[in-house]
Design an enzyme around this catalytic site. Structure first.
Site, PDB file in Angstrom:
ATOM      1  N   ASP A  78     -61.506  11.686   5.895  1.00 52.72           N
ATOM      2  CA  ASP A  78     -61.020  10.355   6.265  1.00 52.72           C
ATOM      3  C   ASP A  78     -61.224   9.312   5.173  1.00 52.72           C
ATOM      4  O   ASP A  78     -60.654   8.228   5.234  1.00 52.72           O
ATOM      5  CB  ASP A  78     -61.632   9.885   7.587  1.00 52.72           C
ATOM      6  CG  ASP A  78     -63.106   9.539   7.499  1.00 52.72           C
ATOM      7  OD1 ASP A  78     -63.766   9.939   6.524  1.00 52.72           O
ATOM      8  OD2 ASP A  78     -63.605   8.866   8.434  1.00 52.72           O
ATOM      9  N   ASP A  84     -63.651   5.287  -4.062  1.00 48.59           N
ATOM     10  CA  ASP A  84     -64.937   4.601  -4.051  1.00 48.59           C
ATOM     11  C   ASP A  84     -64.989   3.395  -4.979  1.00 48.59           C
ATOM     12  O   ASP A  84     -65.462   2.321  -4.606  1.00 48.59           O
ATOM     13  CB  ASP A  84     -66.045   5.593  -4.424  1.00 48.59           C
ATOM     14  CG  ASP A  84     -67.420   5.102  -4.018  1.00 48.59           C
ATOM     15  OD1 ASP A  84     -67.804   5.332  -2.862  1.00 48.59           O
ATOM     16  OD2 ASP A  84     -68.088   4.466  -4.855  1.00 48.59           O
TER      17      ASP A  84
END
Length: 224
Positions: A78, A84
């Site tokens: 997910d 990031d």
């Protein structure tokens, strides 16, 4: 065997689509740790103090997840390590990280990505990005009800959320670790509408067939 990673802003529906898609494809879901994340509530209370710690926490969990997923080679995630730096860079740009923290974060990210390059399977097979407007994003944030994510808890989150959406377009355009596709999360409410859910699944399967990952006669698991 396929590894699919999802992307999209807070509240886009990534976890919901991960469950729907993994069941449909007969693969294993990987969910990001949120409800049991001890740092996330601290970040919303004091973003400047905890931005670096939160991102290192997420980086570590996402690195562990993508390593496991690439090894198993049969998963839907997910969120992933590839997304990031978007969050950390945005927080750094608005003064929530020191230059030393920025250098440390990117060195750590570089080391982790280098380790992934040494794995037998280096990248996911497909990125599915859920594109939503601010209104849809906010509606879904309100619906899931985490207090610390609400504008009533912190009105400055409005600027944070709108800024986050602006960061996604260049990130998606630059993403080149795998083939990619976009789901229109404003038009297709795959969480509430069975018809929309099936349309999203059809789009993803069509992309996988186009890539040669599925045969033309591939049949899905039944979605309840």
């Amino acid at each position: 065997m396929t590894v699919i990673v999802l992307s999209g802003p807070i509240g886009a529906g990534k976890s919901s689509l991960t469950g729907i898609l993994s069941k449909y494809l007969g693969t294993n879901p990987f969910y990001e740790s949120v409800d049991d994340n001890p740092v996330l509530p601290l970040f919303y209370e004091n973003p400047k103090k905890y931005a670096f710690l939160l991102q290192v926490y997420f980086l570590n969990t996402r690195f562990r997840s993508i390593k496991s997923a690439l090894t198993d080679d049969n998963n839907v995630l997910d969120r992933s390590i590839y997304e990031d730096a978007l969050f950390f860079q945005m927080n750094a740009d608005i003064g929530r990280a020191t230059p030393e923290e920025v250098d440390t974060y990117y060195e750590l990210l570089h080391n982790m990505m280098s380790e992934l390059d040494r794995m037998p399977k280096k990248n996911p097979d497909l990125l599915v990005h859920i594109d939503v407007s601010y209104d849809t994003m906010l509606k879904r944030i309100q619906k899931r009800g985490r207090n610390y994510e609400q504008l009533s808890y912190d009105p400055t989150l409005e600027d944070y959320y709108k800024r986050l959406l602006r960061y996604y377009k260049p990130w998606y355009e630059k993403y080149d670790y795998s083939p990619k596709m976009t789901i229109d999360g404003d038009k297709l409410d795959f969480m509430a509408s069975e018809e929309d859910r099936q349309e999203v699944l059809n789009q993803i399967v069509a992309k996988l067939k186009e890539m040669g990952k599925f045969e033309d006669d591939w049949k899905p698991n039944l979605v309840k």
